[in-house]
Design a protein around this motif. Sequence first.
Motif, PDB file in Angstrom:
ATOM      1  N   ASP A 269      33.391  43.031  33.026  1.00  0.00           N
ATOM      2  CA  ASP A 269      34.551  43.860  33.370  1.00  0.00           C
ATOM      3  C   ASP A 269      34.452  45.270  32.788  1.00  0.00           C
ATOM      4  O   ASP A 269      35.008  46.216  33.348  1.00  0.00           O
ATOM      5  CB  ASP A 269      35.844  43.196  32.885  1.00  0.00           C
ATOM      6  CG  ASP A 269      36.302  42.096  33.819  1.00  0.00           C
ATOM      7  OD1 ASP A 269      35.874  42.112  34.994  1.00  0.00           O
ATOM      8  OD2 ASP A 269      37.067  41.218  33.383  1.00  0.00           O
TER       9      ASP A 269
ATOM     10  N   LYS B 284      36.502  44.136  37.228  1.00  0.00           N
ATOM     11  CA  LYS B 284      37.663  45.019  37.405  1.00  0.00           C
ATOM     12  C   LYS B 284      37.327  46.256  38.211  1.00  0.00           C
ATOM     13  O   LYS B 284      38.120  46.724  39.024  1.00  0.00           O
ATOM     14  CB  LYS B 284      38.217  45.414  36.032  1.00  0.00           C
ATOM     15  CG  LYS B 284      38.939  44.282  35.316  1.00  0.00           C
ATOM     16  CD  LYS B 284      39.538  44.759  34.002  1.00  0.00           C
ATOM     17  CE  LYS B 284      40.291  43.622  33.307  1.00  0.00           C
ATOM     18  NZ  LYS B 284      40.880  44.069  32.012  1.00  0.00           N
TER      19      LYS B 284
ATOM     20  N   ALA C 147      37.278  45.262  41.821  1.00  0.00           N
ATOM     21  CA  ALA C 147      38.635  44.937  42.292  1.00  0.00           C
ATOM     22  C   ALA C 147      39.444  46.208  42.512  1.00  0.00           C
ATOM     23  O   ALA C 147      40.188  46.326  43.497  1.00  0.00           O
ATOM     24  CB  ALA C 147      39.320  44.023  41.289  1.00  0.00           C
ATOM     25  N   GLN C 148      39.317  47.177  41.600  1.00  0.00           N
ATOM     26  CA  GLN C 148      40.024  48.450  41.750  1.00  0.00           C
ATOM     27  C   GLN C 148      39.486  49.240  42.935  1.00  0.00           C
ATOM     28  O   GLN C 148      40.244  49.862  43.684  1.00  0.00           O
ATOM     29  CB  GLN C 148      39.893  49.270  40.467  1.00  0.00           C
ATOM     30  CG  GLN C 148      40.647  48.683  39.279  1.00  0.00           C
ATOM     31  CD  GLN C 148      40.355  49.417  37.986  1.00  0.00           C
ATOM     32  OE1 GLN C 148      39.496  50.302  37.934  1.00  0.00           O
ATOM     33  NE2 GLN C 148      41.066  49.048  36.924  1.00  0.00           N
TER      34      GLN C 148
ATOM     35  N   GLU D 164      40.733  47.705  46.073  1.00  0.00           N
ATOM     36  CA  GLU D 164      42.183  47.474  46.009  1.00  0.00           C
ATOM     37  C   GLU D 164      42.509  45.985  46.123  1.00  0.00           C
ATOM     38  O   GLU D 164      43.366  45.553  46.897  1.00  0.00           O
ATOM     39  CB  GLU D 164      42.892  48.254  47.117  1.00  0.00           C
ATOM     40  CG  GLU D 164      42.691  49.771  47.012  1.00  0.00           C
ATOM     41  CD  GLU D 164      43.402  50.531  48.121  1.00  0.00           C
ATOM     42  OE1 GLU D 164      43.892  49.895  49.071  1.00  0.00           O
ATOM     43  OE2 GLU D 164      43.457  51.772  48.031  1.00  0.00           O
TER      44      GLU D 164
ATOM     45  N   GLU E 139      43.191  44.100  43.277  1.00  0.00           N
ATOM     46  CA  GLU E 139      43.840  43.660  42.037  1.00  0.00           C
ATOM     47  C   GLU E 139      45.069  42.827  42.372  1.00  0.00           C
ATOM     48  O   GLU E 139      45.918  43.228  43.174  1.00  0.00           O
ATOM     49  CB  GLU E 139      44.244  44.870  41.192  1.00  0.00           C
ATOM     50  CG  GLU E 139      43.048  45.658  40.669  1.00  0.00           C
ATOM     51  CD  GLU E 139      43.453  46.936  39.972  1.00  0.00           C
ATOM     52  OE1 GLU E 139      43.978  47.832  40.677  1.00  0.00           O
ATOM     53  OE2 GLU E 139      43.271  47.038  38.738  1.00  0.00           O
ATOM     54  N   GLY E 140      45.146  41.663  41.779  1.00  0.00           N
ATOM     55  CA  GLY E 140      46.276  40.777  42.030  1.00  0.00           C
ATOM     56  C   GLY E 140      46.100  39.911  43.263  1.00  0.00           C
ATOM     57  O   GLY E 140      46.960  39.073  43.563  1.00  0.00           O
ATOM     58  N   VAL E 141      44.982  40.074  43.981  1.00  0.00           N
ATOM     59  CA  VAL E 141      44.726  39.272  45.180  1.00  0.00           C
ATOM     60  C   VAL E 141      43.934  38.031  44.787  1.00  0.00           C
ATOM     61  O   VAL E 141      42.963  38.119  44.037  1.00  0.00           O
ATOM     62  CB  VAL E 141      43.945  40.096  46.232  1.00  0.00           C
ATOM     63  CG1 VAL E 141      43.589  39.222  47.428  1.00  0.00           C
ATOM     64  CG2 VAL E 141      44.765  41.303  46.673  1.00  0.00           C
ATOM     65  N   ASP E 142      44.351  36.883  45.307  1.00  0.00           N
ATOM     66  CA  ASP E 142      43.631  35.637  45.027  1.00  0.00           C
ATOM     67  C   ASP E 142      42.405  35.570  45.939  1.00  0.00           C
ATOM     68  O   ASP E 142      42.462  35.070  47.062  1.00  0.00           O
ATOM     69  CB  ASP E 142      44.552  34.440  45.284  1.00  0.00           C
ATOM     70  CG  ASP E 142      43.861  33.116  44.937  1.00  0.00           C
ATOM     71  OD1 ASP E 142      42.844  33.142  44.217  1.00  0.00           O
ATOM     72  OD2 ASP E 142      44.356  32.071  45.393  1.00  0.00           O
ATOM     73  N   TYR E 143      41.281  36.111  45.439  1.00  0.00           N
ATOM     74  CA  TYR E 143      40.083  36.225  46.267  1.00  0.00           C
ATOM     75  C   TYR E 143      39.161  35.004  46.169  1.00  0.00           C
ATOM     76  O   TYR E 143      38.293  34.803  47.022  1.00  0.00           O
ATOM     77  CB  TYR E 143      39.295  37.474  45.869  1.00  0.00           C
ATOM     78  CG  TYR E 143      38.856  37.482  44.428  1.00  0.00           C
ATOM     79  CD1 TYR E 143      37.716  36.793  44.016  1.00  0.00           C
ATOM     80  CD2 TYR E 143      39.583  38.178  43.466  1.00  0.00           C
ATOM     81  CE1 TYR E 143      37.315  36.792  42.692  1.00  0.00           C
ATOM     82  CE2 TYR E 143      39.185  38.184  42.138  1.00  0.00           C
ATOM     83  CZ  TYR E 143      38.052  37.498  41.756  1.00  0.00           C
ATOM     84  OH  TYR E 143      37.657  37.502  40.446  1.00  0.00           O
TER      85      TYR E 143
ATOM     86  N   TYR F 111      43.296  41.336  53.965  1.00  0.00           N
ATOM     87  CA  TYR F 111      44.220  41.802  52.925  1.00  0.00           C
ATOM     88  C   TYR F 111      44.283  43.327  52.836  1.00  0.00           C
ATOM     89  O   TYR F 111      45.144  43.877  52.166  1.00  0.00           O
ATOM     90  CB  TYR F 111      43.796  41.246  51.561  1.00  0.00           C
ATOM     91  CG  TYR F 111      44.073  39.771  51.405  1.00  0.00           C
ATOM     92  CD1 TYR F 111      45.276  39.319  50.860  1.00  0.00           C
ATOM     93  CD2 TYR F 111      43.147  38.833  51.820  1.00  0.00           C
ATOM     94  CE1 TYR F 111      45.524  37.958  50.718  1.00  0.00           C
ATOM     95  CE2 TYR F 111      43.388  37.471  51.687  1.00  0.00           C
ATOM     96  CZ  TYR F 111      44.583  37.038  51.143  1.00  0.00           C
ATOM     97  OH  TYR F 111      44.831  35.695  51.002  1.00  0.00           O
TER      98      TYR F 111
END
Length: 428
Positions: free
Chosen positions: A84, A104, A107-108, A111, A113-117, A128
Amino acid sequence: MKTRTDFFRLIPFIYLIIGPIWFVGLDYLLSVSNFSAEKVLFLDISKSLLFVFFTAILLFVLLKNLKNKKQIEEEKEKLTLLIDTMPDCISFKDGEGRWLQINKFGAQLFELEGVDYKGKTDREMAKYTDFYHDALIYCIDSDEEAWKAGKVSRCEETIPLRDGSSKIFDSYKMPLFNEDGSRKGLVVIGREITALKETEHKLRQSEKMSVLGELAAGIAHEIRNPLTTIKGFLQMGQEKTINLDQHIDVLVDEIDRINSIVNELLGIAKPAGVIFSNQNLNTIVKEVVEMQSYEASLQNTRLNVVEKDQFNTYCNDSKLKQVFINIMKNALEAVTTEGEITISIVDKNEDFVAVKFEDNGCGIAENHLTHIGEPFYSVKENGIGLGMTVCYSIIETHKGTIHITSQVNSGTCVEVLLPKAKVLSPVQ
Protein backbone atom coordinates in the motif's frame (compact mmCIF):
# COMPACT_ATOMS: atom_id res chain seq x y z
CA MET A 1 -2.54 -26.00 2.59
CA LYS A 2 -6.27 -25.58 2.16
CA THR A 3 -6.91 -29.25 3.07
CA ARG A 4 -4.87 -28.89 6.25
CA THR A 5 -6.82 -25.78 7.28
CA ASP A 6 -10.14 -27.54 6.70
CA PHE A 7 -8.94 -30.48 8.84
CA PHE A 8 -8.17 -28.21 11.80
CA ARG A 9 -11.61 -26.67 11.50
CA LEU A 10 -13.19 -30.13 11.83
CA ILE A 11 -11.20 -31.11 14.94
CA PRO A 12 -13.64 -29.51 17.51
CA PHE A 13 -16.58 -31.35 15.91
CA ILE A 14 -14.66 -34.63 15.91
CA TYR A 15 -13.73 -33.99 19.55
CA LEU A 16 -17.39 -33.44 20.52
CA ILE A 17 -18.42 -36.70 18.84
CA ILE A 18 -15.57 -38.93 20.05
CA GLY A 19 -15.58 -37.57 23.68
CA PRO A 20 -19.06 -38.83 24.71
CA ILE A 21 -18.54 -42.09 22.81
CA TRP A 22 -15.23 -42.60 24.63
CA PHE A 23 -16.69 -42.16 28.12
CA VAL A 24 -20.15 -43.69 27.65
CA GLY A 25 -18.89 -46.57 25.56
CA LEU A 26 -16.03 -47.56 27.91
CA ASP A 27 -18.26 -47.19 31.01
CA TYR A 28 -20.76 -49.53 29.44
CA LEU A 29 -18.07 -52.11 28.53
CA LEU A 30 -16.63 -51.99 32.05
CA SER A 31 -20.07 -52.45 33.64
CA VAL A 32 -20.83 -55.60 31.66
CA SER A 33 -17.35 -57.07 32.02
CA ASN A 34 -16.30 -59.74 34.57
CA PHE A 35 -13.25 -57.79 35.73
CA SER A 36 -12.50 -57.44 39.41
CA ALA A 37 -13.27 -54.17 41.19
CA GLU A 38 -9.55 -53.28 41.35
CA LYS A 39 -9.10 -53.90 37.62
CA VAL A 40 -12.22 -51.91 36.76
CA LEU A 41 -10.94 -49.01 38.88
CA PHE A 42 -7.55 -49.18 37.12
CA LEU A 43 -9.14 -49.21 33.70
CA ASP A 44 -11.45 -46.35 34.65
CA ILE A 45 -8.52 -44.21 35.81
CA SER A 46 -6.50 -45.17 32.69
CA LYS A 47 -9.47 -44.16 30.53
CA SER A 48 -9.59 -40.72 32.12
CA LEU A 49 -5.81 -40.26 31.94
CA LEU A 50 -5.73 -41.25 28.27
CA PHE A 51 -8.53 -38.80 27.55
CA VAL A 52 -6.67 -36.03 29.37
CA PHE A 53 -3.46 -36.97 27.49
CA PHE A 54 -5.09 -36.84 24.08
CA THR A 55 -6.94 -33.67 25.01
CA ALA A 56 -3.64 -32.04 25.99
CA ILE A 57 -2.06 -33.07 22.67
CA LEU A 58 -5.09 -31.76 20.80
CA LEU A 59 -4.95 -28.43 22.65
CA PHE A 60 -1.23 -28.17 21.98
CA VAL A 61 -1.75 -28.73 18.24
CA LEU A 62 -4.65 -26.27 18.12
CA LEU A 63 -2.71 -23.60 20.01
CA LYS A 64 0.34 -24.07 17.79
CA ASN A 65 -1.82 -23.81 14.69
CA LEU A 66 -3.46 -20.70 16.12
CA LYS A 67 -0.02 -19.17 16.74
CA ASN A 68 1.12 -19.96 13.21
CA LYS A 69 -2.07 -18.53 11.84
CA LYS A 70 -1.53 -15.36 13.87
CA GLN A 71 2.02 -15.07 12.55
CA ILE A 72 0.77 -15.53 9.01
CA GLU A 73 -1.81 -12.82 9.55
CA GLU A 74 0.86 -10.51 10.94
CA GLU A 75 3.13 -11.17 7.95
CA LYS A 76 0.18 -10.63 5.63
CA GLU A 77 -0.54 -7.27 7.30
CA LYS A 78 3.11 -6.24 6.91
CA LEU A 79 3.10 -7.24 3.25
CA THR A 80 -0.17 -5.42 2.64
CA LEU A 81 1.20 -2.31 4.37
CA LEU A 82 4.35 -2.49 2.24
CA ILE A 83 2.34 -2.84 -0.97
CA ASP A 84 0.00 0.00 0.00
CA THR A 85 2.90 2.39 0.63
CA MET A 86 4.50 1.72 -2.77
CA PRO A 87 4.06 4.54 -5.35
CA ASP A 88 3.06 1.98 -8.01
CA CYS A 89 -0.25 0.48 -9.04
CA ILE A 90 -0.15 -3.15 -7.87
CA SER A 91 -2.97 -5.64 -8.27
CA PHE A 92 -3.46 -9.41 -7.99
CA LYS A 93 -5.94 -11.50 -9.96
CA ASP A 94 -6.73 -15.20 -9.92
CA GLY A 95 -6.55 -17.52 -12.91
CA GLU A 96 -10.06 -16.54 -13.97
CA GLY A 97 -9.27 -12.84 -13.98
CA ARG A 98 -11.08 -12.10 -10.71
CA TRP A 99 -9.60 -9.37 -8.54
CA LEU A 100 -7.99 -10.53 -5.31
CA GLN A 101 -6.24 -7.38 -4.12
CA ILE A 102 -5.24 -3.90 -5.26
CA ASN A 103 -3.11 -1.44 -3.31
CA LYS A 104 -4.25 2.04 -2.25
CA PHE A 105 -2.50 3.75 -5.16
CA GLY A 106 -4.42 1.62 -7.67
CA ALA A 107 -7.73 1.97 -5.82
CA GLN A 108 -7.37 5.77 -5.81
CA LEU A 109 -6.31 5.81 -9.46
CA PHE A 110 -9.39 3.90 -10.66
CA GLU A 111 -11.69 5.46 -8.03
CA LEU A 112 -12.39 2.09 -6.42
CA GLU A 113 -12.00 3.12 -2.79
CA GLY A 114 -14.79 1.61 -0.75
CA VAL A 115 -15.83 -0.70 -3.62
CA ASP A 116 -16.07 -4.42 -2.88
CA TYR A 117 -13.84 -5.55 -5.75
CA LYS A 118 -12.75 -8.96 -4.45
CA GLY A 119 -13.93 -11.83 -6.63
CA LYS A 120 -15.07 -9.55 -9.45
CA THR A 121 -13.72 -9.49 -13.02
CA ASP A 122 -12.67 -6.39 -14.95
CA ARG A 123 -15.95 -6.47 -16.85
CA GLU A 124 -17.90 -6.51 -13.58
CA MET A 125 -15.68 -3.76 -12.12
CA ALA A 126 -16.27 -1.57 -15.19
CA LYS A 127 -19.93 -1.28 -14.19
CA TYR A 128 -18.91 0.67 -11.06
CA THR A 129 -17.29 3.53 -12.99
CA ASP A 130 -18.35 5.10 -16.29
CA PHE A 131 -15.17 7.15 -16.58
CA TYR A 132 -12.78 4.19 -16.34
CA HIS A 133 -15.09 1.74 -18.06
CA ASP A 134 -13.02 1.54 -21.27
CA ALA A 135 -9.70 1.34 -19.39
CA LEU A 136 -10.91 -1.64 -17.36
CA ILE A 137 -12.33 -3.38 -20.45
CA TYR A 138 -8.96 -2.86 -22.18
CA CYS A 139 -7.32 -4.74 -19.30
CA ILE A 140 -9.20 -7.89 -20.33
CA ASP A 141 -7.40 -8.05 -23.68
CA SER A 142 -3.98 -7.03 -22.33
CA ASP A 143 -4.26 -9.63 -19.53
CA GLU A 144 -5.11 -12.30 -22.09
CA GLU A 145 -2.03 -11.37 -24.13
CA ALA A 146 0.11 -11.82 -21.01
CA TRP A 147 -1.43 -15.25 -20.37
CA LYS A 148 -0.81 -16.33 -23.96
CA ALA A 149 2.79 -15.10 -23.83
CA GLY A 150 3.34 -17.27 -20.75
CA LYS A 151 6.01 -14.92 -19.41
CA VAL A 152 6.45 -11.42 -18.03
CA SER A 153 5.12 -8.92 -20.57
CA ARG A 154 5.66 -5.19 -20.65
CA CYS A 155 3.65 -2.38 -22.19
CA GLU A 156 2.90 1.31 -21.82
CA GLU A 157 -0.62 2.23 -20.74
CA THR A 158 -2.15 5.70 -20.64
CA ILE A 159 -4.79 6.26 -17.96
CA PRO A 160 -7.01 9.35 -18.40
CA LEU A 161 -7.84 11.60 -15.44
CA ARG A 162 -11.02 13.56 -14.80
CA ASP A 163 -9.19 16.90 -15.04
CA GLY A 164 -8.43 16.19 -18.72
CA SER A 165 -4.83 15.14 -18.18
CA SER A 166 -3.50 11.60 -18.19
CA LYS A 167 -0.88 9.41 -16.56
CA ILE A 168 1.46 7.07 -18.40
CA PHE A 169 2.39 3.74 -16.80
CA ASP A 170 5.11 1.26 -17.62
CA SER A 171 3.15 -1.91 -16.87
CA TYR A 172 4.50 -5.37 -16.11
CA LYS A 173 2.17 -8.37 -16.14
CA MET A 174 3.43 -11.61 -14.60
CA PRO A 175 1.29 -14.73 -15.16
CA LEU A 176 1.57 -17.54 -12.59
CA PHE A 177 0.78 -21.15 -13.43
CA ASN A 178 0.02 -24.31 -11.46
CA GLU A 179 2.16 -27.43 -11.86
CA ASP A 180 -0.35 -28.87 -14.34
CA GLY A 181 -0.06 -25.74 -16.50
CA SER A 182 -3.41 -24.26 -15.53
CA ARG A 183 -3.68 -20.57 -14.73
CA LYS A 184 -3.01 -19.72 -11.10
CA GLY A 185 -2.85 -15.94 -10.88
CA LEU A 186 -1.72 -12.70 -12.46
CA VAL A 187 0.41 -9.98 -10.86
CA VAL A 188 0.16 -6.52 -12.44
CA ILE A 189 2.61 -3.74 -11.55
CA GLY A 190 2.28 -0.31 -13.15
CA ARG A 191 4.98 2.29 -12.54
CA GLU A 192 4.08 5.87 -13.42
CA ILE A 193 6.49 7.35 -15.98
CA THR A 194 4.59 10.51 -16.91
CA ALA A 195 7.36 12.83 -15.66
CA LEU A 196 9.99 10.70 -17.40
CA LYS A 197 8.11 10.89 -20.70
CA GLU A 198 7.78 14.65 -20.39
CA THR A 199 11.52 14.91 -19.72
CA GLU A 200 12.28 12.72 -22.75
CA HIS A 201 10.02 14.90 -24.90
CA LYS A 202 11.78 18.06 -23.73
CA LEU A 203 15.16 16.47 -24.41
CA ARG A 204 14.08 15.52 -27.93
CA GLN A 205 12.84 19.03 -28.54
CA SER A 206 16.11 20.41 -27.19
CA GLU A 207 18.09 18.08 -29.45
CA LYS A 208 16.00 19.12 -32.46
CA MET A 209 16.63 22.80 -31.70
CA SER A 210 20.33 22.08 -31.27
CA VAL A 211 20.51 20.25 -34.60
CA LEU A 212 18.47 23.01 -36.24
CA GLY A 213 20.89 25.59 -34.87
CA GLU A 214 23.92 23.68 -36.15
CA LEU A 215 22.25 23.19 -39.53
CA ALA A 216 21.35 26.88 -39.77
CA ALA A 217 24.92 27.85 -38.86
CA GLY A 218 26.28 25.46 -41.49
CA ILE A 219 23.93 26.77 -44.18
CA ALA A 220 24.81 30.35 -43.33
CA HIS A 221 28.53 29.58 -43.48
CA GLU A 222 28.38 27.67 -46.77
CA ILE A 223 26.13 30.16 -48.55
CA ARG A 224 27.80 33.27 -47.15
CA ASN A 225 31.12 32.48 -48.85
CA PRO A 226 29.81 32.50 -52.46
CA LEU A 227 27.47 35.40 -51.61
CA THR A 228 30.45 37.41 -50.36
CA THR A 229 32.26 36.74 -53.64
CA ILE A 230 29.22 37.74 -55.72
CA LYS A 231 28.66 40.87 -53.65
CA GLY A 232 32.34 41.86 -53.95
CA PHE A 233 32.37 41.53 -57.73
CA LEU A 234 29.09 43.43 -58.06
CA GLN A 235 30.36 46.26 -55.85
CA MET A 236 33.59 46.50 -57.88
CA GLY A 237 31.54 46.50 -61.08
CA GLN A 238 29.32 49.24 -59.65
CA GLU A 239 32.38 51.29 -58.77
CA LYS A 240 33.74 50.67 -62.32
CA THR A 241 36.97 49.19 -60.94
CA ILE A 242 36.45 45.99 -62.96
CA ASN A 243 34.59 44.98 -66.06
CA LEU A 244 31.86 42.58 -64.91
CA ASP A 245 31.62 40.99 -68.35
CA GLN A 246 35.07 39.54 -67.81
CA HIS A 247 34.03 37.88 -64.53
CA ILE A 248 30.61 36.48 -65.43
CA ASP A 249 31.97 32.92 -65.27
CA VAL A 250 33.03 33.42 -61.64
CA LEU A 251 29.61 34.79 -60.69
CA VAL A 252 27.81 31.92 -62.44
CA ASP A 253 30.06 29.36 -60.69
CA GLU A 254 29.29 30.89 -57.29
CA ILE A 255 25.55 30.93 -58.03
CA ASP A 256 25.76 27.28 -59.14
CA ARG A 257 27.55 26.53 -55.87
CA ILE A 258 24.66 28.07 -53.88
CA ASN A 259 22.14 26.18 -56.03
CA SER A 260 24.01 22.91 -55.42
CA ILE A 261 23.95 23.46 -51.66
CA VAL A 262 20.21 24.21 -51.69
CA ASN A 263 19.42 21.15 -53.85
CA GLU A 264 21.40 18.84 -51.58
CA LEU A 265 19.66 20.27 -48.53
CA LEU A 266 16.27 19.69 -50.15
CA GLY A 267 17.30 16.12 -50.89
CA ILE A 268 18.01 15.55 -47.20
CA ALA A 269 15.08 17.47 -45.72
CA LYS A 270 12.40 16.31 -48.15
CA PRO A 271 13.48 13.40 -50.33
CA ALA A 272 11.48 13.15 -53.54
CA GLY A 273 9.31 10.08 -53.90
CA VAL A 274 11.33 7.30 -55.50
CA ILE A 275 10.23 4.05 -57.08
CA PHE A 276 11.76 0.84 -55.72
CA SER A 277 12.12 -2.37 -57.67
CA ASN A 278 14.05 -5.62 -57.57
CA GLN A 279 17.44 -4.82 -59.17
CA ASN A 280 20.67 -6.71 -59.78
CA LEU A 281 23.23 -5.14 -57.44
CA ASN A 282 26.23 -6.45 -59.40
CA THR A 283 25.03 -4.65 -62.55
CA ILE A 284 24.60 -1.36 -60.67
CA VAL A 285 28.13 -1.57 -59.23
CA LYS A 286 29.66 -2.39 -62.64
CA GLU A 287 27.92 0.58 -64.28
CA VAL A 288 29.25 2.92 -61.58
CA VAL A 289 32.79 1.55 -61.99
CA GLU A 290 32.53 2.02 -65.74
CA MET A 291 31.40 5.62 -65.29
CA GLN A 292 34.39 6.34 -63.01
CA SER A 293 36.96 4.38 -65.03
CA TYR A 294 37.94 7.33 -67.26
CA GLU A 295 38.60 9.63 -64.29
CA ALA A 296 40.56 6.82 -62.59
CA SER A 297 42.71 6.29 -65.69
CA LEU A 298 43.56 10.01 -65.83
CA GLN A 299 45.19 9.80 -62.39
CA ASN A 300 46.61 6.33 -62.99
CA THR A 301 44.40 4.64 -60.38
CA ARG A 302 43.53 0.97 -60.81
CA LEU A 303 39.95 -0.17 -60.21
CA ASN A 304 39.35 -3.79 -59.16
CA VAL A 305 35.92 -5.43 -58.97
CA VAL A 306 35.60 -8.62 -56.89
CA GLU A 307 32.36 -10.64 -57.08
CA LYS A 308 31.68 -14.29 -56.39
CA ASP A 309 27.90 -14.35 -56.51
CA GLN A 310 25.06 -12.38 -58.03
CA PHE A 311 22.71 -10.51 -55.69
CA ASN A 312 19.41 -8.73 -56.06
CA THR A 313 18.27 -5.95 -53.77
CA TYR A 314 15.00 -4.01 -53.57
CA CYS A 315 16.13 -0.48 -54.40
CA ASN A 316 16.05 2.61 -56.58
CA ASP A 317 19.01 2.05 -58.88
CA SER A 318 19.46 5.76 -59.60
CA LYS A 319 19.77 6.60 -55.89
CA LEU A 320 22.16 3.70 -55.26
CA LYS A 321 24.33 4.88 -58.16
CA GLN A 322 24.39 8.34 -56.56
CA VAL A 323 25.70 6.81 -53.33
CA PHE A 324 28.31 4.62 -55.03
CA ILE A 325 29.51 7.45 -57.28
CA ASN A 326 29.96 9.74 -54.28
CA ILE A 327 31.96 7.08 -52.40
CA MET A 328 34.07 6.39 -55.53
CA LYS A 329 34.82 10.10 -56.01
CA ASN A 330 35.91 10.39 -52.37
CA ALA A 331 38.19 7.37 -52.84
CA LEU A 332 39.70 8.80 -56.06
CA GLU A 333 40.43 12.09 -54.28
CA ALA A 334 42.09 10.21 -51.40
CA VAL A 335 44.56 8.19 -53.51
CA THR A 336 47.69 9.63 -55.15
CA THR A 337 50.42 7.76 -57.03
CA GLU A 338 49.97 4.03 -57.54
CA GLY A 339 46.38 4.38 -56.42
CA GLU A 340 44.16 1.35 -56.15
CA ILE A 341 40.48 0.97 -55.35
CA THR A 342 38.89 -2.44 -54.84
CA ILE A 343 35.13 -2.81 -55.03
CA SER A 344 33.88 -6.09 -53.53
CA ILE A 345 30.36 -7.53 -53.52
CA VAL A 346 30.27 -9.84 -50.50
CA ASP A 347 27.67 -12.15 -48.99
CA LYS A 348 27.55 -10.61 -45.50
CA ASN A 349 24.99 -12.86 -43.84
CA GLU A 350 21.61 -14.46 -44.42
CA ASP A 351 19.83 -11.11 -44.78
CA PHE A 352 22.40 -8.62 -46.07
CA VAL A 353 24.89 -8.20 -48.90
CA ALA A 354 27.85 -5.83 -48.54
CA VAL A 355 29.40 -3.58 -51.18
CA LYS A 356 32.91 -2.63 -50.01
CA PHE A 357 34.98 0.26 -51.41
CA GLU A 358 38.60 -0.09 -50.24
CA ASP A 359 41.34 2.36 -51.23
CA ASN A 360 45.01 2.77 -50.37
CA GLY A 361 44.74 6.53 -50.01
CA CYS A 362 45.61 9.00 -47.26
CA GLY A 363 42.99 7.69 -44.82
CA ILE A 364 40.93 9.58 -42.27
CA ALA A 365 42.01 10.43 -38.73
CA GLU A 366 39.98 8.79 -35.97
CA ASN A 367 38.79 12.11 -34.54
CA HIS A 368 37.33 13.00 -37.97
CA LEU A 369 35.89 9.56 -38.68
CA THR A 370 33.12 9.79 -36.08
CA HIS A 371 31.78 12.99 -37.69
CA ILE A 372 31.50 11.65 -41.25
CA GLY A 373 27.89 12.02 -42.39
CA GLU A 374 27.15 15.08 -40.27
CA PRO A 375 25.77 18.01 -42.30
CA PHE A 376 28.48 20.44 -43.48
CA TYR A 377 31.29 18.38 -42.00
CA SER A 378 34.05 17.66 -44.51
CA VAL A 379 37.70 16.65 -44.26
CA LYS A 380 38.29 18.07 -47.75
CA GLU A 381 39.53 21.63 -48.09
CA ASN A 382 36.77 22.75 -50.47
CA GLY A 383 34.14 20.20 -49.48
CA ILE A 384 30.57 21.27 -48.76
CA GLY A 385 30.06 18.43 -46.30
CA LEU A 386 26.71 17.22 -47.64
CA GLY A 387 27.75 14.35 -49.91
CA MET A 388 27.98 11.64 -47.24
CA THR A 389 24.99 13.11 -45.41
CA VAL A 390 22.92 12.46 -48.54
CA CYS A 391 24.45 8.98 -48.87
CA TYR A 392 23.50 8.05 -45.31
CA SER A 393 19.97 9.33 -45.91
CA ILE A 394 19.56 7.32 -49.14
CA ILE A 395 20.89 4.08 -47.65
CA GLU A 396 18.65 4.53 -44.62
CA THR A 397 15.59 4.70 -46.92
CA HIS A 398 16.84 1.42 -48.42
CA LYS A 399 16.86 -0.10 -44.90
CA GLY A 400 20.62 -0.47 -45.09
CA THR A 401 23.63 0.93 -43.24
CA ILE A 402 27.05 2.44 -43.98
CA HIS A 403 30.15 1.53 -41.97
CA ILE A 404 33.48 3.33 -42.43
CA THR A 405 36.87 2.21 -41.13
CA SER A 406 40.10 4.01 -41.89
CA GLN A 407 43.75 4.36 -40.97
CA VAL A 408 45.88 7.39 -41.75
CA ASN A 409 48.33 6.79 -44.65
CA SER A 410 46.97 3.26 -45.16
CA GLY A 411 43.53 3.74 -46.65
CA THR A 412 39.80 3.67 -46.06
CA CYS A 413 37.08 1.03 -46.32
CA VAL A 414 33.46 2.08 -46.83
CA GLU A 415 31.04 -0.83 -46.41
CA VAL A 416 27.45 -0.41 -47.62
CA LEU A 417 25.05 -3.07 -46.28
CA LEU A 418 21.86 -3.64 -48.25
CA PRO A 419 19.07 -6.16 -47.64
CA LYS A 420 19.00 -9.10 -50.03
CA ALA A 421 16.07 -9.65 -52.34
CA LYS A 422 16.96 -12.87 -54.14
CA VAL A 423 20.19 -14.76 -54.65
CA LEU A 424 20.89 -15.46 -58.31
CA SER A 425 23.09 -18.12 -59.85
CA PRO A 426 26.87 -17.83 -59.26
CA VAL A 427 29.05 -15.98 -61.73
CA GLN A 428 30.23 -18.34 -64.42
